[in-house]
Structures are given as C-alpha cells and as structure tokens.
Design an enzyme around this catalytic site. Structure first.
Site, PDB file in Angstrom:
ATOM      1  N   ASP A  83      -4.043  -3.365   1.556  1.00 50.08           N
ATOM      2  CA  ASP A  83      -4.988  -3.736   0.503  1.00 50.08           C
ATOM      3  C   ASP A  83      -4.208  -4.234  -0.711  1.00 50.08           C
ATOM      4  OD1 ASP A  83      -7.407  -3.857  -0.997  1.00 50.08           O
ATOM      5  OD2 ASP A  83      -7.044  -1.839  -1.779  1.00 50.08           O
ATOM      6  N   ASP A 113      -5.717  -4.459  -4.427  1.00 47.88           N
ATOM      7  CA  ASP A 113      -6.033  -3.759  -5.674  1.00 47.88           C
ATOM      8  C   ASP A 113      -5.760  -2.269  -5.553  1.00 47.88           C
ATOM      9  OD1 ASP A 113      -6.871  -6.232  -6.617  1.00 47.88           O
ATOM     10  OD2 ASP A 113      -8.932  -5.901  -5.983  1.00 47.88           O
TER      11      ASP A 113
END
Length: 173
Positions: free
Chosen positions: A6, A8
């Site tokens: 991922d 963020d």
C-alpha cells in the site's frame, strides 16, 4: 513471490501530512501521539473535521508527501528479489492518480509503472503478501497479511504487524 504494498501510511506519510496541514491552517499543536488509535479528522474540533477530510482532494497533497523512513531501501531490495507491486486505492481520490504516479517516479523509480496498481477495492489482489495499514484490506486478502503500524491502527489486533521497514526487511528478505 508476489508482494503488494500500500502507499498511504505504508510508504507515504499521509498521517503526518494531515497533522502538519491542520496545525498550519488552524494554529494547532496536534501530534501523532494525540491521535493514537484514531484518524486525524476525528481528533479535532467538529468545526475543523471537514477541512481535514478534504485534504486528500486538494491538488498537490499526494505529490508532496514524505516517504516513510526505511521504505526506499527495503523496497528496493525486495523488488530485486521478488515481484513487488504498489497497490493503492487511488480511485477514492481521482486527482491522486497522477500525483501518486509522479510521487512514485520521484521516490521509487525502481518500481516501474507496470507494477503500480491504482485501484478501488483491494479484494481483487491475488498474491503472496499484502502490506497495508488498514485492517479491512488485510481481512479480504488470501495470502500473508502484514499490518504496517500507523497511529490510527495502534489498537488493532489479529494481524501480523510490522512497526518499521527494517522489520519488513527481516520478515521478507
């Protein structure tokens, strides 16, 4: 091995950016410690919550994020050994698509555009490992799930956890 990572709060410090913008705009003194176990927007006066929720819709927000410490070095090593893909739910903020791609070009040029998945829900991902800060993404993943620590997920249990990229390296290299 196929590893999905991922963006963020795993390789890009959005949590810190929200706090920095809030403190600047509202002359605040919010800290990550004060937000432990919660999203930033929930930790400010009600009158300021909508402002924080809209940070991610602003032009430049995703382009100006700081990389999470250690992420560049460990991801470079992982990408030399495994199939590493960046998987970000970028469709939630459509203006983020270009900015996230440019940010990856700048900070993670060794991960080519062909290995960037800017998507909606991550339940479509099929691979061996998912590193994410949101437990709901990990719950739907059929491989090994690693919860990357962020102040907002401090009290989430039930997942293998990594607090730093050094720990990710020890687990996967």
């Amino acid at each position: 091995m196929t590893i999905f990572v991922d963006m963020d709060e795993v390789i890009a410090d959005t949590f810190g950016a929200h706090i920095e913008i809030y403190n600047t705009e509202f002359n605040g003194n919010l800290t990550p410690e004060a937000c432990k176990g919660s999203d930033v927007w929930k930790m400010v006066p009600k009158a300021h919550q909508e402002s924080i929720r809209k940070h991610a819709t602003r032009r430049g927000f995703f382009k100006n994020l700081n990389p999470i410490e250690g992420s560049k070095d460990v991801l470079k090593e992982l990408s030399e050994k495994y199939n590493v893909y960046i998987a970000s739910a970028a469709m939630q903020f459509p203006n983020s698509l270009e900015e996230k791609s440019e940010w990856l070009d700048e900070h993670f040029p060794f991960i080519p555009w062909q290995k960037r998945i800017l998507c909606g829900h991550k339940h479509i991902l099929k691979g061996d490992v998912l590193i994410d800060d949101r437990s709901y993404n990990l719950e739907m993943f059929n491989g090994r799930s690693i919860l990357y620590s962020s102040p907002h997920n401090a009290y989430i249990n039930g997942f293998e956890r990594a607090d730093t990229w050094e720990e990710i390296g020890k687990k996967l290299l």
